[in-house]
Design an enzyme around this catalytic site. Structure first.
Site, PDB file in Angstrom:
ATOM      1  CG  ASN A 188      -2.288  -0.576   0.944  1.00 19.24           C
ATOM      2  OD1 ASN A 188      -2.698  -0.673  -0.203  1.00 19.24           O
ATOM      3  ND2 ASN A 188      -2.988  -0.966   1.979  1.00 19.24           N
ATOM      4  CG  ASP A 191      -8.670  -1.368  -2.461  1.00 21.19           C
ATOM      5  OD1 ASP A 191      -8.252  -1.766  -1.366  1.00 21.19           O
ATOM      6  OD2 ASP A 191      -9.398  -0.369  -2.600  1.00 21.19           O
ATOM      7  CD  GLU A 214      -3.358  -7.239   5.738  1.00 21.98           C
ATOM      8  OE1 GLU A 214      -2.386  -7.073   6.493  1.00 21.98           O
ATOM      9  OE2 GLU A 214      -4.330  -6.453   5.688  1.00 21.98           O
TER      10      GLU A 214
END
Length: 344
Positions: free
Chosen positions: A219, A228, A254
């Protein structure tokens, strides 16, 4: 919930929501958009109050904050709507039963009238009597016909209403039990499936717990949108590898889980290794470009249910095995030790 804003109104809300989403660290995913959309639209007072309280506690909302808000004030609202619609369907079905009963009584009464007319015709054969009977029969037939048309209209409207509510109920139940980003089950949906499958015993079941390695680093390096995309890609690989063998869920963030009925520990490990290898060798591209992310891997914990072992205990052992996978260097499958009953 069905949103009532027009296209123009929803476009204006979109313009207001995006800066709010950008201000926080949560990803630009459907959960986050739902929370902020309903917050700005003012259509969910409980959510708005909860967000304001949380913002006073922490000015930056992360994915976990958004998940908590979504589960408590969006998903639960849909579950409440589901219960309300089931109650409404039950009321309509009862109404239809009442209409059908009344129609049956009316037909029975009409049959009795016909018997009376037949007896009068057998006893009296004068023209006046026949004319009177025929006229009464015509009037009674018209009355029953009008009543029947009214009953038919009642049944038609009730049937249409039941179908509308059933469609809304299916939509709401789908939203309440599935993860909007991946389409997999959410934690609540997974638990429902688990209860259905393990109604008698969890014996013979194996569970996999899967976690994307170094997801925060992904991220930070590539942004939440690509993060995503990684989650969705891993979810698709899980679907491809698991197929119809058992329910798959995104448990949050996750982390994923797979429940495998009638599967030994050996079978669970074989499937886990196939999943791990598929993720390791898969290529995840940024949307609209040929840029790929390398080194996306998963760590996994596997546990099979011991004799007389509660499901929660098996899940905890699988989670412990996942932790061992992480501490041992990630990108690997670890198996929890089997628990044996000491009774008898």
């Amino acid at each position: 919930m069905r949103y009532k804003e027009t296209r123009e109104q929803s476009a204006e809300l979109l313009r207001m929501v995006l800066p709010l989403m950008a201000r926080h660290s949560a990803g630009f995913h459907p959960l986050s958009y739902s929370v902020w959309y309903e917050y700005v639209a003012g259509c969910n007072e409980a959510l708005r109050a909860a967000v304001d309280v949380r913002l006073k506690q922490t000015p930056i909302l992360g994915d976990r904050d958004i998940e908590i808000l979504f589960d408590a004030h969006v998903a639960m609202r849909d579950i409440d709507s589901s219960a309300r619609m089931r109650s409404e369907i039950a009321r309509l079905v009862k109404h239809v039963e009442g209409v059908a009963t009344e129609a049956g009584q009316e037909v029975g009464h009409y049959g009795e009238e016909l018997d009376d007319y037949r007896e009068r015709l057998q006893d009296e054969t004068g023209k006046e009597t026949i004319a009177e009977v025929v006229e009464s029969l015509i009037d009674e037939t018209m009355r029953v016909r009008v009543k029947t048309e009214i009953y038919h209209e009642h049944l038609k409207k009730s049937s249409e209403e039941v179908e509308r509510l059933r469609g809304e109920l299916e939509l709401v139940q789908g939203l309440a039990l599935s993860d909007p980003l991946t389409g997999l089950l959410n934690r609540r949906g997974f638990e429902q499936q688990r209860q259905r499958l393990c109604a008698v015993s969890a014996a013979g079941f194996t569970v996999l717990i899967i976690d994307i390695d170094h997801f925060k680093a992904i991220n930070d390096a590539h942004g939440h949108l690509l993060g995503d995309r990684v989650i969705v890609s891993v979810a698709n690989m899980l679907r491809s590898c698991v197929g119809e063998r058992g329910p798959i869920a995104r448990m949050g963030g996750e982390e994923f889980a797979v429940l495998l009925p009638h599967t030994s520990s050996v079978g669970g490990v074989e499937l886990a290794e196939r999943i791990r290898s598929s993720v390791e060798h898969g290529k995840i591209r940024r949307a609209g470009t040929d840029e790929t992310i390398g080194n996306v891997t998963v760590s996994m914990g596997v546990a099979s249910c011991g004799e007389n072992e509660p499901f929660e205990a098996m899940l905890a052992r699988a989670d412990g095995a996942l932790y061992q996978s992480k501490t041992a260097g990630r990108n690997r499958v670890m198996v929890a030790e089997r628990v044996f009953s000491l009774s008898g």
